[in-house]
Design an enzyme around this catalytic site. Structure first.
Site, PDB file in Angstrom:
ATOM      1  N   GLN A  71       0.815  -1.206   0.000  1.00 43.38           N
ATOM      2  CA  GLN A  71       0.000   0.000   0.000  1.00 43.38           C
ATOM      3  C   GLN A  71       0.854   1.265   0.000  1.00 43.38           C
ATOM      4  O   GLN A  71       2.031   1.245   0.360  1.00 43.38           O
ATOM      5  CB  GLN A  71      -0.904   0.022   1.231  1.00 43.38           C
ATOM      6  CG  GLN A  71      -2.075  -0.941   1.163  1.00 43.38           C
ATOM      7  CD  GLN A  71      -3.037  -0.728   2.315  1.00 43.38           C
ATOM      8  OE1 GLN A  71      -2.867  -1.310   3.362  1.00 43.38           O
ATOM      9  NE2 GLN A  71      -4.039   0.110   2.113  1.00 43.38           N
ATOM     10  N   HIS A  72       0.211   2.347  -0.385  1.00 45.09           N
ATOM     11  CA  HIS A  72       0.702   3.724  -0.192  1.00 45.09           C
ATOM     12  C   HIS A  72       1.800   4.185  -1.147  1.00 45.09           C
ATOM     13  O   HIS A  72       2.005   5.385  -1.295  1.00 45.09           O
ATOM     14  CB  HIS A  72       1.217   3.953   1.231  1.00 45.09           C
ATOM     15  CG  HIS A  72       0.315   3.514   2.324  1.00 45.09           C
ATOM     16  ND1 HIS A  72      -1.016   3.840   2.379  1.00 45.09           N
ATOM     17  CD2 HIS A  72       0.565   2.755   3.426  1.00 45.09           C
ATOM     18  CE1 HIS A  72      -1.546   3.315   3.478  1.00 45.09           C
ATOM     19  NE2 HIS A  72      -0.620   2.647   4.113  1.00 45.09           N
ATOM     20  N   ASP A 239      -2.088  -4.899  -0.131  1.00 43.25           N
ATOM     21  CA  ASP A 239      -1.644  -6.159   0.458  1.00 43.25           C
ATOM     22  C   ASP A 239      -2.462  -6.586   1.672  1.00 43.25           C
ATOM     23  O   ASP A 239      -2.769  -7.775   1.837  1.00 43.25           O
ATOM     24  CB  ASP A 239      -0.155  -6.104   0.800  1.00 43.25           C
ATOM     25  CG  ASP A 239       0.252  -4.883   1.615  1.00 43.25           C
ATOM     26  OD1 ASP A 239      -0.614  -4.058   1.970  1.00 43.25           O
ATOM     27  OD2 ASP A 239       1.456  -4.750   1.902  1.00 43.25           O
TER      28      ASP A 239
END
Length: 483
Positions: A71-72, A239
């Site tokens: 992520q991110h 994830d």
């Protein structure tokens, strides 16, 4: 018998699993490493995906593919679709100041945190994409000026698999979009005003797809070993959402994942919005929500302790189990790479209670395991404060392979701990999503895993009490220095 593939493009590696769409039976798998660091050229992910596909025996026979990713991560593209600069990953903390700025600009303190929690379900921290974009605008304006689109690691890989046919073809899902800081799980819409506030402009962002909505078709020549034609591409996800889907988490289940990061999350029917910032109000991969607490320090705490003691992880576990519960008062505060929860990106780790009696390898090993678990138990407390019901913990990730972690976890977490057999649960979640797309059913296929083990032990409150005291003392000193 359709066959599907799931991809996990994580911080450390790329994993590919190939499974039977109807039963979930594992047919084959492959993996390839990623480079270390907190910023990475996305080309390395693409190269690793190709190597992992090859190691899995190719995907020529699959009917659908889905990609789950860390992520991110901030992937910036120019007008031609070229990568502007190496991607900043979730564990890059250079945007901590930018996160503080965004909260301050929204009113500061509790008012600023509440604004963000209500707007997008989460309070900005250095991990989030929105803070990285602010950092880019402030520190690399020459790169910021070239950004025509911004996406996440899984978005970029899916886009490449589909042929990278223009920025308008970028796709994402609710789970991953909810970690950007400019998409609202509560409304299902982008907050482009917040994106503009952070970045100074409105670059193109991927369209957000539903849980089983195809993102296109896999282009046969995108990589060697792909289907000759017609394989569907699932929407993919982040994830953590993929892991929850992969283990089949249900009501009363809290997933604790011990990987590069530590995560504590549960599936919910309503969006969360925690103004303290401890709980991130993400969305999941099924149309529901995924309140989540994340720590920066997880499995690598065990790696670091093993390195200090010059033992392998199996011996570290044996040593930890040879020491008494509570390690005779030796406490490790495991903030080895700063920390996200609590939000102390510049903190370091500490040992408390070091005496002649506790100066043994076994005590240090036990303190490392207990410190790691206590940090995750704090996350469990934060989830319950937001209304989560905890019947049991499903323990997954590389750290769950440690016998010491499995046996000590119930003492620290205070509930039974279920450990599925070792597997690639993020990739499995992506494969299950691919099966949902391939089968075209209204509900996701029901897969079950054999070999699950349950660990139960009486809680030992003293472990968390001593940890809380040491952590509080340590954070007071960190805050005093920062002030």
């Amino acid at each position: 018998m359709p066959i599907v593939a799931g991809v996990d493009s994580s911080t450390q590696s790329c994993k590919v699993v190939v499974r039977d769409a109807e039963t979930g039976a594992l047919l084959r798998q492959g993996r390839a490493p990623h480079p270390d660091g907190t910023e990475v050229d996305p080309a390395a992910w693409w190269s690793a995906l190709g190597a992992a596909v090859d190691a899995a025996g190719g995907l020529a026979d699959v009917a659908a593919v889905s990609v789950a990713g860390q992520q991110h991560g901030m992937v910036c593209l120019d007008e031609a679709g070229g990568v502007v600069r190496p991607a900043l990953l979730w564990n890059d903390t250079r945007s901590a100041g930018a996160a503080a700025e965004l909260v301050e600009e929204a009113g500061g303190g509790e008012a600023g945190r509440r604004f963000w929690a209500q707007a997008v379900g989460s309070v900005p921290v250095a991990s989030f994409t929105v803070t990285k974009l602010r950092w880019l605008a402030r520190h690399e304006p020459q790169h910021a000026a070239r950004v025509a689109a911004v996406c996440l690691p899984h978005d970029w890989l899916s886009w490449r698999l589909a042929g990278a046919s223009g920025l308008a073809a970028l796709r994402t899902d609710r789970g991953d979009a909810s970690g950007t800081g400019y998409w609202s799980p509560a409304t299902g819409d982008y907050r482009l005003d917040l994106l503009e506030r952070a970045f100074g402009g409105r670059p193109h962002v991927p369209a957000v797809l539903g849980p089983a909505e195809p993102a296109g078709v896999v282009r046969p020549d995108a990589l060697p070993g792909l289907p000759a034609g017609g394989a569907a591409l699932g929407p993919g996800t982040g994830d953590n959402a993929a892991a929850a889907f992969g283990v089949g988490a249900g009501p009363g289940d809290v997933v604790v994942s011990i990987g590069t990061s530590g995560t504590v999350f549960s599936v919910a029917d309503a969006p969360a919005g925690d103004p303290s910032g401890a709980v991130a109000g993400f969305a999941d991969a099924t149309g529901r929500f995924l309140p989540l607490v994340c720590t920066l320090n997880a499995a690598r705490v065990l790696d670091a302790a093993a390195a200090m003691l010059r033992v392998d992880l199996e011996e570290l576990a044996r040593l930890a189990l040879a020491a008494p519960a509570g390690a005779d008062g030796l406490v490790m505060v495991p903030y080895l790479e700063g920390e996200r929860t609590p939000d102390r990106p510049l903190a370091s780790g500490a040992l408390h209670g070091l005496t002649l009696r506790t100066s043994t390898a076994a005590h240090l090993a036990r303190a490392a395991v207990e410190g790691l678990l206590c940090a995750l138990a704090d996350g469990l407390d934060a989830l319950t404060a937001q209304g989560a019901t905890v019947r049991r913990v499903i323990l997954v990730g590389g750290g769950a392979r440690s016998e010491a972690v499995r046996r000590i976890a119930p003492q620290v977490l205070g509930v039974p701990v279920v450990v599925p057999p070792p597997g690639e649960y993020v990739a499995d979640g992506a494969a299950r999503q691919a099966a949902w797309v391939a089968l075209g059913d209204a509900a996701a296929p029901a897969w079950s895993a054999a070999g699950t083990e349950e660990y139960a032990a009486a809680p030992v409150p003293a472990i968390r009490e001593r940890y809380a005291a040491a952590r509080g003392h340590f954070l007071d000193r960190v805050d005093a220095v920062a002030g």
